[in-house]
Design a protein around this motif. Sequence first.
Motif, PDB file in Angstrom:
ATOM      1  N   LYS A   1       0.766  -1.237   0.038  1.00 43.94           N
ATOM      2  CA  LYS A   1       0.215   0.263   0.110  1.00 43.94           C
ATOM      3  C   LYS A   1       0.871   1.336   0.044  1.00 43.94           C
ATOM      4  O   LYS A   1       0.812   2.238   0.739  1.00 43.94           O
ATOM      5  CB  LYS A   1      -1.079   0.022   1.043  1.00 43.94           C
ATOM      6  N   LYS A   2       1.893   1.294  -0.855  1.00 45.22           N
ATOM      7  CA  LYS A   2       2.849   2.523  -0.939  1.00 45.22           C
ATOM      8  C   LYS A   2       2.111   3.471  -2.188  1.00 45.22           C
ATOM      9  O   LYS A   2       1.367   2.888  -2.964  1.00 45.22           O
ATOM     10  CB  LYS A   2       4.028   1.985  -1.667  1.00 45.22           C
ATOM     11  N   PRO A   3       2.292   4.810  -1.586  1.00 44.64           N
ATOM     12  CA  PRO A   3       1.679   5.897  -2.557  1.00 44.64           C
ATOM     13  C   PRO A   3       2.479   6.296  -3.765  1.00 44.64           C
ATOM     14  O   PRO A   3       2.875   7.339  -4.068  1.00 44.64           O
ATOM     15  CB  PRO A   3       1.510   6.930  -1.488  1.00 44.64           C
ATOM     16  N   ILE A   4       2.513   5.185  -4.408  1.00 50.81           N
ATOM     17  CA  ILE A   4       3.226   5.275  -5.814  1.00 50.81           C
ATOM     18  C   ILE A   4       2.459   4.741  -6.877  1.00 50.81           C
ATOM     19  O   ILE A   4       2.198   3.536  -6.950  1.00 50.81           O
ATOM     20  CB  ILE A   4       4.661   4.778  -5.821  1.00 50.81           C
ATOM     21  N   ARG A   5       2.730   5.526  -7.846  1.00 47.71           N
ATOM     22  CA  ARG A   5       1.991   5.334  -9.237  1.00 47.71           C
ATOM     23  C   ARG A   5       2.958   4.879 -10.047  1.00 47.71           C
ATOM     24  O   ARG A   5       3.952   5.520 -10.200  1.00 47.71           O
ATOM     25  CB  ARG A   5       1.221   6.428  -9.711  1.00 47.71           C
ATOM     26  N   VAL A   6       2.422   3.744 -10.985  1.00 50.40           N
ATOM     27  CA  VAL A   6       3.322   3.113 -11.936  1.00 50.40           C
ATOM     28  C   VAL A   6       2.977   3.320 -13.413  1.00 50.40           C
ATOM     29  O   VAL A   6       1.544   2.965 -13.518  1.00 50.40           O
ATOM     30  CB  VAL A   6       3.578   1.359 -11.590  1.00 50.40           C
ATOM     31  N   MET A   7       3.879   3.681 -14.248  1.00 47.48           N
ATOM     32  CA  MET A   7       3.306   3.992 -15.726  1.00 47.48           C
ATOM     33  C   MET A   7       4.549   3.802 -16.417  1.00 47.48           C
ATOM     34  O   MET A   7       5.737   3.999 -15.946  1.00 47.48           O
ATOM     35  CB  MET A   7       3.055   5.514 -15.818  1.00 47.48           C
ATOM     36  N   HIS A   8       4.168   3.008 -17.571  1.00 54.65           N
ATOM     37  CA  HIS A   8       5.435   2.599 -18.434  1.00 54.65           C
ATOM     38  C   HIS A   8       5.621   4.264 -19.185  1.00 54.65           C
ATOM     39  O   HIS A   8       4.884   4.913 -19.373  1.00 54.65           O
ATOM     40  CB  HIS A   8       4.726   1.736 -19.738  1.00 54.65           C
ATOM     41  N   ILE A   9       6.701   4.304 -19.685  1.00 56.57           N
ATOM     42  CA  ILE A   9       7.459   5.517 -20.310  1.00 56.57           C
ATOM     43  C   ILE A   9       6.424   6.022 -21.354  1.00 56.57           C
ATOM     44  O   ILE A   9       6.475   7.260 -21.355  1.00 56.57           O
ATOM     45  CB  ILE A   9       8.710   5.592 -20.502  1.00 56.57           C
ATOM     46  N   SER A  10       5.822   5.115 -22.024  1.00 59.90           N
ATOM     47  CA  SER A  10       5.114   5.618 -23.300  1.00 59.90           C
ATOM     48  C   SER A  10       3.718   6.248 -22.624  1.00 59.90           C
ATOM     49  O   SER A  10       3.131   7.254 -23.264  1.00 59.90           O
ATOM     50  CB  SER A  10       4.724   4.252 -24.097  1.00 59.90           C
ATOM     51  N   GLU A  11       3.333   5.761 -21.428  1.00 64.02           N
ATOM     52  CA  GLU A  11       1.979   6.444 -20.915  1.00 64.02           C
ATOM     53  C   GLU A  11       2.109   7.645 -20.534  1.00 64.02           C
ATOM     54  O   GLU A  11       1.232   8.469 -20.780  1.00 64.02           O
ATOM     55  CB  GLU A  11       1.630   5.411 -19.759  1.00 64.02           C
ATOM     56  N   ILE A  12       3.296   7.950 -20.090  1.00 69.02           N
ATOM     57  CA  ILE A  12       3.574   9.481 -19.773  1.00 69.02           C
ATOM     58  C   ILE A  12       3.589  10.149 -20.741  1.00 69.02           C
ATOM     59  O   ILE A  12       3.021  11.392 -20.858  1.00 69.02           O
ATOM     60  CB  ILE A  12       5.203   9.310 -18.730  1.00 69.02           C
ATOM     61  N   PHE A  13       4.182   9.741 -22.019  1.00 69.10           N
ATOM     62  CA  PHE A  13       4.521  10.588 -23.117  1.00 69.10           C
ATOM     63  C   PHE A  13       3.110  10.920 -23.573  1.00 69.10           C
ATOM     64  O   PHE A  13       2.714  11.799 -24.329  1.00 69.10           O
ATOM     65  CB  PHE A  13       5.234   9.920 -24.104  1.00 69.10           C
ATOM     66  N   ALA A  14       2.218   9.674 -23.722  1.00 73.64           N
ATOM     67  CA  ALA A  14       0.769   9.838 -24.111  1.00 73.64           C
ATOM     68  C   ALA A  14       0.127  10.681 -23.469  1.00 73.64           C
ATOM     69  O   ALA A  14      -0.988  11.480 -24.021  1.00 73.64           O
ATOM     70  CB  ALA A  14       0.188   8.486 -24.180  1.00 73.64           C
ATOM     71  N   GLU A  15       0.022  10.853 -22.158  1.00 70.60           N
ATOM     72  CA  GLU A  15      -0.624  11.630 -21.135  1.00 70.60           C
ATOM     73  C   GLU A  15      -0.121  13.174 -21.464  1.00 70.60           C
ATOM     74  O   GLU A  15      -1.022  14.007 -21.385  1.00 70.60           O
ATOM     75  CB  GLU A  15      -0.349  11.381 -19.740  1.00 70.60           C
ATOM     76  N   CYS A  16       0.832  13.283 -21.992  1.00 77.30           N
ATOM     77  CA  CYS A  16       1.463  14.713 -22.275  1.00 77.30           C
ATOM     78  C   CYS A  16       0.967  15.381 -23.687  1.00 77.30           C
ATOM     79  O   CYS A  16       1.091  16.550 -23.962  1.00 77.30           O
ATOM     80  CB  CYS A  16       2.843  14.726 -22.280  1.00 77.30           C
ATOM     81  N   LEU A  17       0.610  14.479 -24.404  1.00 78.87           N
ATOM     82  CA  LEU A  17      -0.213  14.885 -25.890  1.00 78.87           C
ATOM     83  C   LEU A  17      -1.227  15.715 -25.745  1.00 78.87           C
ATOM     84  O   LEU A  17      -2.033  15.331 -25.019  1.00 78.87           O
ATOM     85  CB  LEU A  17      -0.271  13.812 -26.817  1.00 78.87           C
TER      86      LEU A  17
END
Length: 248
Positions: free
Chosen positions: A232-248
């Motif tokens: 129950k750690k407060p860390i979100r996990v995202m593949h780097i492509s998901e970060i890039f896609a969220e920035c579009l």
Amino acid sequence: MAPKVGLFIPCYVDQLFPQVGIATLKILEHFGVEVDYPESQTCCGQPMANTGCTNEVGPLAKRFVEIFKAYDAVVCPSGSCVSMVTHHYDEYFQNDVDYENLKGKTYEFTDYLTTVMGVKQFAGRFPHKVGLHQSCHGLRELRLASSSEVVGEPFGNARALLESIEGVEITQLQRPDECCGFGGTFSVAEEAVSCMMGEDRVHDHEQAGTEVLTALDMSCLMHLNGIIRRQKKPIRVMHISEIFAECL
């Protein structure tokens, strides 16, 4: 004329994290790449190779080459699968021109963006403290970033892309290139050691203040996310492509 890329999606991404494949596709198309997803693709054979079943790898390797040899490039959002193709298929091909050509044009996703497409930065905003996990295959076989045991000028195109995004703060780890402990079938054969290594990685990101943990390999993130969720750690996990896609 836009380059025609064959998109290779690893088995575990296809079955468990399809959003990573979709994000990869979106980014490639955003930069003008013509992308094709050959539906006949199968596993690259890495799980079999890891467990010593080398005879079972041969047919998969030959099928991979047959399916992808006609493309201008092959792109995959997984350093470990790319490493399998480019570093561990040689024993199945003797002076094979198709394989030699394919080996030179098979790329990990961020490597293709930076070295082939010349992408230097991303627009958009991602206001988070981001921890970058450097997976072993990408680091020590594909040489996508510098490793601490090698003397030389530090480099890392994936990190540079993340740092170009407005709002991103890369967290500073005590051991920035240590293995997460997944190792494919290693996590099954040596479960206790694998979990302890993963817990060490999560703790390092926790002490660094990581809010979003990312990597070039969803397999490493799958392992780390399991530990994060159970504890129950407060860390979100995202593949780097998901970060890039969220920035579009």
